[in-house]
Motif scaffolding. Structure first.
Motif, PDB file in Angstrom:
ATOM      1  N   TYR A  35       0.714  -1.190   0.620  1.00  0.00           N
ATOM      2  CA  TYR A  35       0.053   0.238  -0.346  1.00  0.00           C
ATOM      3  C   TYR A  35       0.803   1.324  -0.078  1.00  0.00           C
ATOM      4  CZ  TYR A  35      -4.632  -2.492   0.414  1.00  0.00           C
ATOM      5  OH  TYR A  35      -5.858  -2.889   0.437  1.00  0.00           O
ATOM      6  N   GLU A  36       1.885   1.156   0.689  1.00  0.00           N
ATOM      7  CA  GLU A  36       2.400   2.008   0.886  1.00  0.00           C
ATOM      8  C   GLU A  36       3.063   2.616  -0.931  1.00  0.00           C
ATOM      9  OE1 GLU A  36       3.679   3.264   5.183  1.00  0.00           O
ATOM     10  OE2 GLU A  36       5.208   1.788   3.872  1.00  0.00           O
ATOM     11  N   TYR A  37       4.061   1.663  -1.102  1.00  0.00           N
ATOM     12  CA  TYR A  37       4.710   2.226  -2.510  1.00  0.00           C
ATOM     13  C   TYR A  37       4.679   1.292  -3.697  1.00  0.00           C
ATOM     14  CZ  TYR A  37       8.015   2.382   1.523  1.00  0.00           C
ATOM     15  OH  TYR A  37       8.597   2.701   2.744  1.00  0.00           O
ATOM     16  N   ASN A  38       3.258   0.502  -4.003  1.00  0.00           N
ATOM     17  CA  ASN A  38       2.657   0.050  -4.980  1.00  0.00           C
ATOM     18  C   ASN A  38       2.023   1.268  -5.458  1.00  0.00           C
ATOM     19  OD1 ASN A  38       1.460  -0.761  -7.158  1.00  0.00           O
ATOM     20  ND2 ASN A  38       2.660  -2.945  -6.404  1.00  0.00           N
ATOM     21  N   LYS A  39       1.730   2.441  -6.362  1.00  0.00           N
ATOM     22  CA  LYS A  39       1.114   3.654  -6.814  1.00  0.00           C
ATOM     23  C   LYS A  39      -0.189   2.382  -6.783  1.00  0.00           C
ATOM     24  CE  LYS A  39       2.697   3.693 -11.805  1.00  0.00           C
ATOM     25  NZ  LYS A  39       2.965   4.878 -12.490  1.00  0.00           N
ATOM     26  N   TYR A  40      -0.164   1.218  -7.316  1.00  0.00           N
ATOM     27  CA  TYR A  40      -1.913   0.834  -7.897  1.00  0.00           C
ATOM     28  C   TYR A  40      -2.359  -0.015  -6.751  1.00  0.00           C
ATOM     29  CZ  TYR A  40      -0.011   1.507 -12.543  1.00  0.00           C
ATOM     30  OH  TYR A  40       0.943   2.105 -13.321  1.00  0.00           O
ATOM     31  N   ASN A  61      -5.698  -1.072 -12.161  1.00  0.00           N
ATOM     32  CA  ASN A  61      -5.274  -2.184 -12.874  1.00  0.00           C
ATOM     33  C   ASN A  61      -5.931  -0.976 -14.384  1.00  0.00           C
ATOM     34  OD1 ASN A  61      -5.081  -3.000 -15.802  1.00  0.00           O
ATOM     35  ND2 ASN A  61      -6.070  -5.062 -15.290  1.00  0.00           N
ATOM     36  N   PRO A  62      -4.727  -0.230 -14.319  1.00  0.00           N
ATOM     37  CA  PRO A  62      -5.454   1.265 -14.759  1.00  0.00           C
ATOM     38  C   PRO A  62      -5.317   0.883 -16.847  1.00  0.00           C
ATOM     39  CG  PRO A  62      -2.785   1.686 -15.068  1.00  0.00           C
ATOM     40  CD  PRO A  62      -3.438  -0.111 -13.833  1.00  0.00           C
ATOM     41  N   ALA A  63      -4.481  -0.667 -16.828  1.00  0.00           N
ATOM     42  CA  ALA A  63      -4.628  -0.509 -18.965  1.00  0.00           C
ATOM     43  C   ALA A  63      -6.077  -1.643 -19.251  1.00  0.00           C
ATOM     44  CB  ALA A  63      -4.014  -2.196 -19.194  1.00  0.00           C
ATOM     45  N   GLU A  64      -6.681  -1.843 -18.074  1.00  0.00           N
ATOM     46  CA  GLU A  64      -8.332  -2.074 -18.011  1.00  0.00           C
ATOM     47  C   GLU A  64      -9.478  -0.961 -17.354  1.00  0.00           C
ATOM     48  OE1 GLU A  64      -8.638  -6.241 -16.881  1.00  0.00           O
ATOM     49  OE2 GLU A  64      -7.475  -7.161 -18.419  1.00  0.00           O
ATOM     50  N   ASN A  65      -8.646  -0.240 -16.833  1.00  0.00           N
ATOM     51  CA  ASN A  65      -9.516   1.194 -16.309  1.00  0.00           C
ATOM     52  C   ASN A  65     -10.709  -0.496 -15.656  1.00  0.00           C
ATOM     53  OD1 ASN A  65     -10.593   3.015 -15.706  1.00  0.00           O
ATOM     54  ND2 ASN A  65     -12.133   2.658 -16.857  1.00  0.00           N
ATOM     55  N   SER A  66     -10.435  -1.171 -14.162  1.00  0.00           N
ATOM     56  CA  SER A  66     -10.161  -1.957 -13.732  1.00  0.00           C
ATOM     57  C   SER A  66     -10.041  -2.271 -11.647  1.00  0.00           C
ATOM     58  CB  SER A  66     -10.209  -3.097 -13.848  1.00  0.00           C
ATOM     59  OG  SER A  66      -9.485  -3.549 -14.049  1.00  0.00           O
ATOM     60  N   ALA A  67     -10.645  -2.537 -11.164  1.00  0.00           N
ATOM     61  CA  ALA A  67     -10.112  -1.717  -9.854  1.00  0.00           C
ATOM     62  C   ALA A  67     -10.546  -3.400  -9.470  1.00  0.00           C
ATOM     63  CB  ALA A  67     -10.427  -1.213  -8.777  1.00  0.00           C
TER      64      ALA A  67
END
Length: 150
Positions: A35-40, A61-67
């Motif tokens: 949570y601290e270091y992974n921007k996703y 997941n920005p490539a798929e515009n999902s979470a």
């Protein structure tokens, strides 16, 4: 009420540990580092009078515009008051993701279904524990179920 968590205080860590299977110190440190270091990876808290009552963590997941919803925990005394729904609704209304997913067990699959997620069994990933993949797809600002909140 709902804001992104930037500092992992003892109350945040304690609450987050409630939704982690067998939370050891090492396991919790690894989750917190992500949570601290992974921007996703993003963790949000629901605050009442500046005290955290619930958390929800997602992986984007920005490539798929999902979470993917990774973690949801509500403090023992605050459960049953709709706070979990408020966390989901806030993500639905403030983010433009086309798909939300969560993997859960029998204890929480009903909650996700009540929020409009479709659930499908993915079998026993752990001996004796059936798991479910819950998916909520959105078209524009609405879910496929015709509403933007659960």
């Amino acid at each position: 009420m709902i804001r992104q968590i930037e500092e992992f205080t003892s109350d945040i860590i304690s609450l987050l540990s409630e939704c982690i299977y067998k939370p050891s110190v090492d396991k919790m440190n690894n989750v917190i580092r992500l949570y601290e270091y992974n921007k996703y990876w993003k963790l949000y808290g629901y605050y009442v009078s500046e005290r955290v009552s619930a958390v929800i963590g997602i992986k984007i997941n920005p490539a798929e515009n999902s979470a993917v919803i990774l973690h949801v925990a509500v403090k023992q005394g605050a459960r049953g008051k709709g706070i979990g729904r408020k966390l989901i609704n806030e993500l639905l209304s403030s983010k433009s993701f086309t798909t939300f997913q969560a993997e859960t067990d029998c204890d929480a699959v009903g909650f996700y279904k009540s929020c409009g997620f479709e659930a499908e069994s993915i079998g026993e990933l752990y001996p004796g524990v059936e798991r479910f993949l819950c998916i909520l797809r959105r078209v524009r600002n609405e879910t496929l179920h015709g509403k933007a909140e659960c």
